[in-house]
Design an enzyme around this catalytic site. Structure first.
Site, mmCIF file in Angstrom:
data_model
loop_
_atom_site.group_PDB
_atom_site.id
_atom_site.type_symbol
_atom_site.label_atom_id
_atom_site.label_comp_id
_atom_site.label_asym_id
_atom_site.label_seq_id
_atom_site.Cartn_x
_atom_site.Cartn_y
_atom_site.Cartn_z
ATOM 1 C CG HIS A 133 -35.552 -66.005 -99.096
ATOM 2 N ND1 HIS A 133 -35.993 -66.722 -100.199
ATOM 3 C CD2 HIS A 133 -34.403 -66.620 -98.682
ATOM 4 C CE1 HIS A 133 -35.142 -67.708 -100.447
ATOM 5 N NE2 HIS A 133 -34.176 -67.668 -99.540
ATOM 6 C CG ASP A 179 -29.178 -69.241 -95.409
ATOM 7 O OD1 ASP A 179 -30.306 -68.826 -95.081
ATOM 8 O OD2 ASP A 179 -28.712 -69.125 -96.559
#
Length: 459
Positions: A135, A285
């Site tokens: 991330h 995402d």
């Protein structure tokens, strides 16, 4: 300086660096706060703040130099493709490509965004992504790139207004700001500051939103400075919805809401568009498996590394460990088969009902990925069964329970198994060698050398 003093100074400097590298630990090393930005498990070496600042300064300087060059038409075309390969680009180049997205979507001109403010905002966003395995800023870029590609593929500018397009792209860029590399389950189970602050309700996603708007509060980074009060309210409401939608705990709720409105979807309906924006955010995402294998596989490695780091820490702290994050229970193939079957495909196929052009672009590649991982898992299971059978045979022979076939003196004791074993290994090799053919679309490998045309843009 005497040698003894020189040695002492070296030891002091070394000790100071160690303190910087474990700044999140107490003096006894018994407590830590993993909810803060750069915190990592104590066994991970991380750069000192001083070194990070030096790195950021270098990125900023290169980024500013690149703002004066012209991005080629070839790169701009490639940037719209779902097959885009981020591994060929470094961070300053990706910042320039993010800027290009705003330019090519006419967001700068239509929303009166100062280009220099956009530069400062992009850099500040970059600085607020942490050096965690998955991330990180590169993930932020890939999510934004997929959103950008989908915008062109399904012609969103003809269906949504300029502010909504701006909201989608900006949300994609900001959606994981200051991610610590440990998910919501860890935050809640470990009772971190983030979990306490947000009452266990999407602590990470709420934090990402808060950091995004903190950045916009800085005058030099405020790309919304010329928005009217109503424009900013719409933008803020939309970005909060989009970023909070990335919490996988809300996945089924959002997907079911979208399914219920597809038969009568109306682009003039505000609520319908709101749900669509959340769904497009979710697609972007978790879209790595829609990309070519050469792009997707390194991302899977990064994700599993982050998962394993968390599960190792959870075991040390006596916290619950999710099986899909346990290095002792999961493999690449097993981790992806269930995720693709029960999360990716249902989501992508549902969106495909509204936008049929997604079938060849992202849905077929995901089906191919499922076939690839299923074959990989089958081969692994057959290999394991073969090894288990061989181990049982050897154990039985050692205990005198099986005929001594290998002691005939023929010299064949050390020969490799033949037949099925060899064909299995060959089949696995063929699968790997031809795995790229399972993915749709070609990838143009663009290196930094070819990423931009080094010609100064006309002033």
């Amino acid at each position: 300086m005497p040698d003894s003093l020189h040695d002492l100074k070296s030891k002091v400097d070394n000790f100071k660096e160690k303190l910087e590298n474990v700044a999140h630990l107490s003096w006894l090393g018994l407590s830590k706060d993993l909810s803060s930005g750069m915190s990592q498990p104590f066994w991970h070496k991380k750069s000192s703040p001083r070194k990070m600042e030096t790195h950021h300064k270098r990125v900023y300087e290169r980024f500013m130099k690149f703002t004066k060059v012209h991005v080629s038409d070839e790169v701009r075309r490639e940037l719209r493709k779902q097959s885009f390969d981020n591994w060929q680009w470094d961070d300053p180049e990706m910042l320039i490509l993010l800027r290009q997205m705003y330019i090519d979507l006419n967001l700068i001109s239509k929303l009166n965004i100062d280009i220099n403010v956009l530069h400062e905002w992009l850099y500040e966003v970059y600085r607020n992504y942490n050096l965690v395995p998955f991330h990180n800023f590169k993930h932020c870029f890939m999510v934004a790139q997929m959103m950008y590609g989908l915008t062109w593929l399904i012609d969103l500018p003809s269906k949504l207004d300029t502010l909504e397009i701006f909201t989608l792209l900006t949300s994609a860029i900001c959606h994981d700001l200051d991610h610590p590399g440990y998910n919501n389950a860890y935050q809640i189970n470990a009772k971190t500051e983030l979990a306490l602050r947000y009452n266990d309700i999407s602590p990470l996603e709420n934090h990402h939103c808060a950091v995004a708007f903190d950045i916009l509060k800085k005058e030099k980074c405020n790309i919304t400075r010329d928005f009217s009060r109503e424009q900013f309210k719409r933008f803020r409401d939309g970005m909060i919805r989009c970023i909070l939608a990335t919490d996988m705990a809300k996945h089924n709720e959002i997907l079911n809401s979208f399914k219920s409105i597809i038969p009568h979807f109306d682009f003039n309906d505000k609520e319908h568009k709101s749900v669509l924006m959340m769904v497009l955010m979710k697609v972007s995402d978790i879209s790595n498996e829609a990309r070519p294998l050469s792009v997707a596989m390194p991302w899977l490695d990064c994700l599993l590394t982050e998962f394993f780091n968390q599960s190792d820490l959870e075991k040390l702290e006596g916290l619950p460990v999710a099986p899909f994050m346990d290095r002792e229970k999961v493999s690449k193939s097993s981790s992806q088969i269930g995720f693709i079957k029960f999360v990716l495909l249902p989501l992508f196929e549902t969106v495909g009902k509204l936008f049929p052009q997604l079938e060849s672009a992202i849905i077929e590649p995901v089906r191919d990925a499922l076939a690839y991982y299923t074959e990989m898992q089958r081969a692994l299971e057959e290999e394991k069964a073969k090894k288990d059978s061989l181990a049982e045979s050897l154990e039985g022979d050692k205990n005198g329970l099986l005929p001594g076939k290998l002691n005939s003196g023929s010299g064949t004791e050390d020969k490799e198994p033949t037949g099925k074993t060899q064909s299995l290994g060959h089949a696995l090799a063929l699968t790997r060698n031809n795995s790229s053919n399972l993915r749709r679309g070609s990838v143009t490998l663009l290196t930094s050398k070819h990423s931009v045309e080094l010609e100064t843009s006309p002033s």
